[in-house]
Motif scaffolding. Structure first.
Motif, PDB file in Angstrom:
ATOM      1  N   LEU A  31       0.823  -1.217   0.000  1.00  0.00           N
ATOM      2  CA  LEU A  31       0.000   0.000   0.000  1.00  0.00           C
ATOM      3  C   LEU A  31       0.854   1.262   0.000  1.00  0.00           C
ATOM      4  N   ASP A  32       1.903   1.291   0.809  1.00  0.00           N
ATOM      5  CA  ASP A  32       2.775   2.476   0.838  1.00  0.00           C
ATOM      6  C   ASP A  32       3.419   2.714  -0.525  1.00  0.00           C
ATOM      7  N   GLU A  33       3.852   1.647  -1.194  1.00  0.00           N
ATOM      8  CA  GLU A  33       4.485   1.798  -2.509  1.00  0.00           C
ATOM      9  C   GLU A  33       3.500   2.309  -3.555  1.00  0.00           C
ATOM     10  N   VAL A  34       2.259   1.853  -3.491  1.00  0.00           N
ATOM     11  CA  VAL A  34       1.238   2.334  -4.429  1.00  0.00           C
ATOM     12  C   VAL A  34       1.005   3.830  -4.205  1.00  0.00           C
ATOM     13  N   ILE A  35       0.929   4.244  -2.957  1.00  0.00           N
ATOM     14  CA  ILE A  35       0.738   5.663  -2.633  1.00  0.00           C
ATOM     15  C   ILE A  35       1.938   6.479  -3.111  1.00  0.00           C
ATOM     16  N   GLU A  36       3.142   5.977  -2.850  1.00  0.00           N
ATOM     17  CA  GLU A  36       4.356   6.680  -3.295  1.00  0.00           C
ATOM     18  C   GLU A  36       4.364   6.862  -4.813  1.00  0.00           C
ATOM     19  N   LYS A  37       3.975   5.831  -5.523  1.00  0.00           N
ATOM     20  CA  LYS A  37       3.929   5.905  -6.995  1.00  0.00           C
ATOM     21  C   LYS A  37       2.905   6.944  -7.448  1.00  0.00           C
ATOM     22  N   ASN A  38       1.725   6.924  -6.837  1.00  0.00           N
ATOM     23  CA  ASN A  38       0.669   7.879  -7.204  1.00  0.00           C
ATOM     24  C   ASN A  38       1.049   9.319  -6.875  1.00  0.00           C
ATOM     25  N   GLU A  39       1.738   9.502  -5.762  1.00  0.00           N
ATOM     26  CA  GLU A  39       2.084  10.850  -5.286  1.00  0.00           C
ATOM     27  C   GLU A  39       3.443  11.340  -5.793  1.00  0.00           C
ATOM     28  N   HIS A  40       4.210  10.449  -6.414  1.00  0.00           N
ATOM     29  CA  HIS A  40       5.546  10.766  -6.924  1.00  0.00           C
ATOM     30  C   HIS A  40       6.479  11.271  -5.825  1.00  0.00           C
TER      31      HIS A  40
END
Length: 172
Positions: A31-40
């Protein structure tokens, strides 16, 4: 089926999720990685630039989106995910979700996290290992209510990543 792993930071969720996904030939999501990808930007950057509240809102949005997906996957949650917004309710009411709590001893968590203190925004302010241990103990006390509502609780204190993945596989 959606296999979801929760637990305190340092409990091995991401590593177990990756291994389990390989064993079961499922998509692995963190989940953290998905958020990081979305938020750049990294979680640490989101916390410092936009605030923890902003991060928790994004966490809830992304969790809803992932759970609405029809495909099967392994999802490693952030340590606080089940404790905020309606995240635990979303997980519990979804019939496709099997929620596993990877429970680890405070001292084991302190040993693991002390090595990563600079990369973990919630614990960066802890001055030494004793302070970190106290912080984790307090946090676990607050979060235990949420974690303990998982479908399956696995004490990972003395287990390897491989042993934990195998045990989850047996419990499916």
């Amino acid at each position: 089926m959606k296999i979801v792993l929760c637990g305190y930071m340092g409990s091995g969720k991401s590593k177990v999720g990756c291994l389990l996904a390989n064993k079961l030939s499922l998509k692995n999501l963190d989940l953290d990685e998905v958020i990081e990808k979305n938020e750049h930007m990294s979680v640490a950057e989101i916390f410092s630039r936009k605030s923890e509240i902003y991060f928790r809102k994004k966490e809830n949005e992304v969790l809803k989106l992932l759970l609405s997906n029809s495909e099967s996957f392994i999802l490693s949650l952030g340590g606080g995910t089940p404790c905020y917004a309606n995240n635990l309710e979303l997980l519990k009411k979804n019939k496709e979700v099997k929620l596993f709590y990877l429970k680890a001893d405070v001292n084991v968590l302190s040993d693991r996290l002390y090595k990563e203190i600079e990369t973990r925004p919630l614990i960066q302010s802890q001055k030494n290992k004793e302070d970190l241990n106290d912080f984790i103990r307090k946090h676990l006390f607050e979060r235990q209510f949420y974690y303990m509502q998982s479908d399956v609780i696995i004490d990972v204190t003395e287990l390897t990543i491989e042993e934990t993945a195998n045990l989850i596989q047996q419990k499916l």
